[in-house]
Write a protein that holds these residues in place. Sequence first.
Motif, PDB file in Angstrom:
ATOM      1  N   GLN A  61       9.496 -13.936  -7.416  1.00 49.54           N
ATOM      2  CA  GLN A  61       8.090 -13.583  -7.329  1.00 49.54           C
ATOM      3  C   GLN A  61       7.911 -12.116  -7.689  1.00 49.54           C
ATOM      4  O   GLN A  61       8.778 -11.286  -7.430  1.00 49.54           O
ATOM      5  CB  GLN A  61       7.498 -13.899  -5.952  1.00 49.54           C
ATOM      6  CG  GLN A  61       8.257 -13.408  -4.765  1.00 49.54           C
ATOM      7  CD  GLN A  61       7.638 -13.842  -3.450  1.00 49.54           C
ATOM      8  OE1 GLN A  61       8.216 -14.632  -2.720  1.00 49.54           O
ATOM      9  NE2 GLN A  61       6.472 -13.276  -3.123  1.00 49.54           N
ATOM     10  N   THR A  62       6.783 -11.826  -8.283  1.00 50.10           N
ATOM     11  CA  THR A  62       6.466 -10.447  -8.686  1.00 50.10           C
ATOM     12  C   THR A  62       5.006 -10.166  -8.409  1.00 50.10           C
ATOM     13  O   THR A  62       4.156 -11.065  -8.513  1.00 50.10           O
ATOM     14  CB  THR A  62       6.731 -10.253 -10.199  1.00 50.10           C
ATOM     15  OG1 THR A  62       5.982 -11.217 -10.950  1.00 50.10           O
ATOM     16  CG2 THR A  62       8.204 -10.358 -10.520  1.00 50.10           C
ATOM     17  N   PRO A  63       4.678  -8.917  -8.040  1.00 50.07           N
ATOM     18  CA  PRO A  63       5.631  -7.817  -7.833  1.00 50.07           C
ATOM     19  C   PRO A  63       6.282  -7.886  -6.455  1.00 50.07           C
ATOM     20  O   PRO A  63       5.865  -8.679  -5.624  1.00 50.07           O
ATOM     21  CB  PRO A  63       4.706  -6.597  -7.943  1.00 50.07           C
ATOM     22  CG  PRO A  63       3.405  -7.085  -7.382  1.00 50.07           C
ATOM     23  CD  PRO A  63       3.276  -8.526  -7.814  1.00 50.07           C
ATOM     24  N   LYS A  64       7.237  -7.033  -6.228  1.00 46.64           N
ATOM     25  CA  LYS A  64       7.880  -6.956  -4.926  1.00 46.64           C
ATOM     26  C   LYS A  64       7.028  -6.142  -3.958  1.00 46.64           C
ATOM     27  O   LYS A  64       6.996  -6.424  -2.759  1.00 46.64           O
ATOM     28  CB  LYS A  64       9.269  -6.326  -5.052  1.00 46.64           C
ATOM     29  CG  LYS A  64      10.094  -6.439  -3.782  1.00 46.64           C
ATOM     30  CD  LYS A  64      11.516  -5.976  -4.006  1.00 46.64           C
ATOM     31  CE  LYS A  64      12.319  -6.098  -2.700  1.00 46.64           C
ATOM     32  NZ  LYS A  64      13.718  -5.622  -2.862  1.00 46.64           N
ATOM     33  N   TYR A  65       6.370  -5.141  -4.487  1.00 46.19           N
ATOM     34  CA  TYR A  65       5.469  -4.310  -3.683  1.00 46.19           C
ATOM     35  C   TYR A  65       4.126  -4.218  -4.402  1.00 46.19           C
ATOM     36  O   TYR A  65       4.081  -4.103  -5.626  1.00 46.19           O
ATOM     37  CB  TYR A  65       6.027  -2.896  -3.489  1.00 46.19           C
ATOM     38  CG  TYR A  65       7.360  -2.846  -2.795  1.00 46.19           C
ATOM     39  CD1 TYR A  65       8.547  -2.761  -3.504  1.00 46.19           C
ATOM     40  CD2 TYR A  65       7.435  -2.895  -1.406  1.00 46.19           C
ATOM     41  CE1 TYR A  65       9.770  -2.717  -2.865  1.00 46.19           C
ATOM     42  CE2 TYR A  65       8.656  -2.857  -0.753  1.00 46.19           C
ATOM     43  CZ  TYR A  65       9.812  -2.767  -1.486  1.00 46.19           C
ATOM     44  OH  TYR A  65      11.018  -2.733  -0.852  1.00 46.19           O
ATOM     45  N   LEU A  66       3.058  -4.234  -3.616  1.00 46.61           N
ATOM     46  CA  LEU A  66       1.716  -4.153  -4.203  1.00 46.61           C
ATOM     47  C   LEU A  66       0.826  -3.363  -3.252  1.00 46.61           C
ATOM     48  O   LEU A  66       0.616  -3.787  -2.118  1.00 46.61           O
ATOM     49  CB  LEU A  66       1.151  -5.559  -4.419  1.00 46.61           C
ATOM     50  CG  LEU A  66      -0.227  -5.700  -5.040  1.00 46.61           C
ATOM     51  CD1 LEU A  66      -0.316  -4.994  -6.372  1.00 46.61           C
ATOM     52  CD2 LEU A  66      -0.559  -7.189  -5.216  1.00 46.61           C
ATOM     53  N   VAL A  67       0.360  -2.215  -3.704  1.00 46.74           N
ATOM     54  CA  VAL A  67      -0.543  -1.395  -2.914  1.00 46.74           C
ATOM     55  C   VAL A  67      -1.872  -1.349  -3.663  1.00 46.74           C
ATOM     56  O   VAL A  67      -1.898  -1.017  -4.841  1.00 46.74           O
ATOM     57  CB  VAL A  67       0.012   0.032  -2.719  1.00 46.74           C
ATOM     58  CG1 VAL A  67      -0.966   0.850  -1.869  1.00 46.74           C
ATOM     59  CG2 VAL A  67       1.382  -0.009  -2.062  1.00 46.74           C
ATOM     60  N   THR A  68      -2.954  -1.662  -2.964  1.00 50.72           N
ATOM     61  CA  THR A  68      -4.242  -1.746  -3.642  1.00 50.72           C
ATOM     62  C   THR A  68      -5.367  -1.404  -2.674  1.00 50.72           C
ATOM     63  O   THR A  68      -5.173  -1.407  -1.458  1.00 50.72           O
ATOM     64  CB  THR A  68      -4.439  -3.155  -4.224  1.00 50.72           C
ATOM     65  OG1 THR A  68      -5.611  -3.181  -5.031  1.00 50.72           O
ATOM     66  CG2 THR A  68      -4.559  -4.195  -3.117  1.00 50.72           C
TER      67      THR A  68
END
Lengths: 118, 113
Positions: free
Chosen positions: A6-13
């Motif tokens: 799965q992508t992304p591993k990190y997601l900041v929004t």
Amino acid sequence: DTAVSQTPKYLVTQMGNDKSIKCEQNLGHDTMYWYKQDSKKFLKIMFSYNNKELIINETVPNRFSPKSPDKAHLNLHINSLELGDSAVYFCASSQAQRRGPFMNTEAFFGQGTRLTVV
Amino acid sequence: ELKVEQNPLFLSMQEGKNYTIYCNYSTTSDRLYWYRQDPGKSLESLFVLLSNGAVKQEGRLMASLDTKARLSTLHITAAVHDLSATYFCAVDTSGGSQGNLIFGKGTKLSVKP
């Protein structure tokens, strides 16, 4: 080769944004899942999906929607993100159809996507 | 609604000791799975239990399933620090063609020297 990725591993929004998390499995499984793991590490099933049926956990807001272009992919779209959506989201897959006695429906998990909404 | 209850939720034990984690579930199922999760990592499958009376062992861990009692146990023998992790049981509730794994809340195990 990674079985479930799965992508992304990190997601900041930021709050209010729309985002997607992608998931792919190369195990030939017929069923894919999305789970949410909150800060207390509780795992809650969000969706269970094969090419015929989508099962939605009734507690999941309709801002969350799964999209499956084919059997090997189940992406998660999230609209109008809220602070409370911050969590780790896991994709998983299993072989669920053609079940019979003693058939293994074990789920294999992706590495997770840590979503942080600010 | 299916409930999967694990206890204890937190377990601190000394190396060399034995302990059992319990997983009770509220509906008929003959498929139960145990997973391990290390901090910041994904879930790793430990045991697959597919019938009443199933018993599986791997190293210091042994899992069993009693479908009549709707109970699975994960027994730890002579714990070592490397076993420190969170352990989840999961029950497959589907009666038809759709998979549906419901997880317990997890047992956070800490093994101290």
